[in-house]
Design a protein around this motif. Sequence first.
Motif: not given
Length: 214
Positions: A61, A65, A69
């Motif tokens: 996770s 993420t 980004s």
Amino acid sequence: MPSTQEQTELDEIEEGLRKLALQQQQLLSRKELLTLLQDFKHSTGFLSSTDKKALTKRTDSTEKTELESIDEQLRDIAEQEGELLNRKEEILCPDQFRPDLSKLNGLGVFVLPRISDEFAITVPPPSFPAPQLTLDFNKLPDSPAPTQCPSCQQFVTTETCRKMGNTVWLLCIMAVMFGCFCGCCLIPFCVNAYKDVVHKCPKCRAKIHTIKRL
């Protein structure tokens, strides 16, 4: 011919494009590293199945993420590059010299107007020779030069930096021996011609060769 103000803006655009290219390369390297790390965690066998599932669930996770980004930053950089390139095209190719691309043919494809042979432009070959690849590191010059990095095996243009070598210290000691005590003995430390030149790879940052003055 661009005016002085337009030429200044063009220089700023080129500098902005170089910075964006550097940021893009750093983000791509970071993304590749995260992908390799993620693959390694999936393929490692040092953890039990229960611990591995729990750890993978937590780390995936976070890395996902961060990968998202990075992708978002890459999209922003691409948009900024497009805006800078459009502005550069507006300066170099004003509206009165820009071809009319508003007309489409039946296939929905932009059609450039046919250029008459009377206005055909022949671009001569460059007057300077192509850069020579230096594979013998002992023949590298003091300035950046194209070569093949022995560490990453990539064809790059080296980065150079100066460092204090034996020649600088020898000249300093000789100046002291001849009575130069009022700061004159420090002159060799300020002259680049007396310093050693270090060639580095701009990609893997490995040291390729050092040119010693003595």
